[in-house]
Design an enzyme around this catalytic site. Structure first.
Site, PDB file in Angstrom:
ATOM      1  N   ASP A 190      34.527 -20.446  40.817  1.00 50.38           N
ATOM      2  CA  ASP A 190      33.147 -20.916  40.898  1.00 50.38           C
ATOM      3  C   ASP A 190      33.014 -22.059  39.912  1.00 50.38           C
ATOM      4  OD1 ASP A 190      30.405 -19.787  42.197  1.00 50.38           O
ATOM      5  OD2 ASP A 190      29.989 -20.781  40.275  1.00 50.38           O
ATOM      6  N   TYR A 207      24.454 -31.814  55.339  1.00 53.67           N
ATOM      7  CA  TYR A 207      24.984 -30.455  55.472  1.00 53.67           C
ATOM      8  C   TYR A 207      25.498 -30.207  56.883  1.00 53.67           C
ATOM      9  CZ  TYR A 207      25.054 -25.332  55.564  1.00 53.67           C
ATOM     10  OH  TYR A 207      25.421 -24.021  55.714  1.00 53.67           O
ATOM     11  N   LYS A 265      29.444 -29.484  57.973  1.00 59.30           N
ATOM     12  CA  LYS A 265      29.883 -28.247  58.621  1.00 59.30           C
ATOM     13  C   LYS A 265      30.462 -28.517  60.011  1.00 59.30           C
ATOM     14  CE  LYS A 265      28.866 -25.514  55.226  1.00 59.30           C
ATOM     15  NZ  LYS A 265      29.935 -24.849  54.446  1.00 59.30           N
TER      16      LYS A 265
END
Length: 256
Positions: free
Chosen positions: A53, A172, A176
């Site tokens: 992360d 976005y 994707k």
């Protein structure tokens, strides 16, 4: 002892479990949401898990949760859109656990902006994390897996990368859609090397940027663990003849 997963199905579907003992997995974006749920399920199934992360506190906390429950985990705080940091994570995992069998690309960025007002920085950053970083991870992990006799790669994509739009999310949606196409391309090229590559397309998942009012036919939000249940199936030998697919977990949203 704390359980590794937060549902009664710690490592599989209802009535189905997956044995990943001896496997080594790497999960990017594991600090929260579906990435975290996948890391917990992988550990519950017996895999050693590298948890990445960008926030070191989240990476450390998840690794501690896994190890306190009897699992094996290695935290790694890094920006995986930096190829050298991604390569470092993979090599550190191999130094610690010898192999790399499973790679999960769950890191992602979501920032709202209308198409006409989307600025250059947000466009570049979203593409860097959601698509370019996935390419780095797949290429680097794919090379290792090809040398070691095979493996499985899972990309966390979105229903909005298929034939749907999402208000104020041009970057976005583009990232994707690119990730789904890249998944198919990589799957075709890596299949002869015994490396499978699939995409998990989610939508309207709790804690994952979903709208508060669900619009799917099931009329509820899904949980990260429900998405992770499909993810661990695609990573397991139960899905040994499945590659190049974009599998939707969205309460039926993509159905119409």
């Amino acid at each position: 002892m704390t359980k590794l997963a937060h549902t009664k199905y710690s490592s599989g579907f209802s009535g189905v479990t997956f044995d990943l003992k001896g496997k080594v997995a790497l999960v990017t974006g594991a600090g929260e949401g579906v990435g975290r749920a996948l890391a917990l399920r992988l550990a519950a199934a017996g895999a050693a898990v590298g948890v990445n992360d960008i926030n070191p506190d989240r990476a450390d906390a998840l690794a501690e949760t896994i190890t306190n429950a009897g699992g094996r985990a290695l935290p790694w705080a890094a920006d995986i859109s930096n190829k050298f940091q991604m390569a470092g994570f993979i090599e550190t995992m191999r130094d610690s656990f010898t192999h790399l069998h499973l790679f999960v690309n769950a890191a992602g960025v979501l920032r709202a902006s209308s198409f006409l007002k989307l600025d250059d920085y947000d466009w570049r950053r979203i593409l860097e994390v959601n698509l370019t970083a996935a390419f780095y991870g797949m290429q680097l992990a794919g090379r290792v897996m090809a040398e070691e006799g095979g493996g499985a790669i899972l990309n966390l994509a979105s229903v909005y990368g298929l034939a749907r739009t999402r208000p104020n999310q041009a970057a976005y949606v583009a990232s994707k859609a690119g990730l789904i196409a890249l998944t198919r391309q990589a799957a075709g090229e890596l299949a002869p090397l015994k490396v499978r590559v699939n995409a998990l397309c989610v939508a309207e998942i709790e804690e994952d940027g979903a709208e508060s009012t669900p619009t799917n036919p099931m009329q509820r939000l899904g949980t990260p663990d429900e998405a992770a249940a499909m993810g661990i199936f695609l990573l397991s030998e139960a899905a040994s003849f499945i590659t190049g697919q974009a599998v939707c977990v969205d309460g039926g949203l993509s159905g119409g």
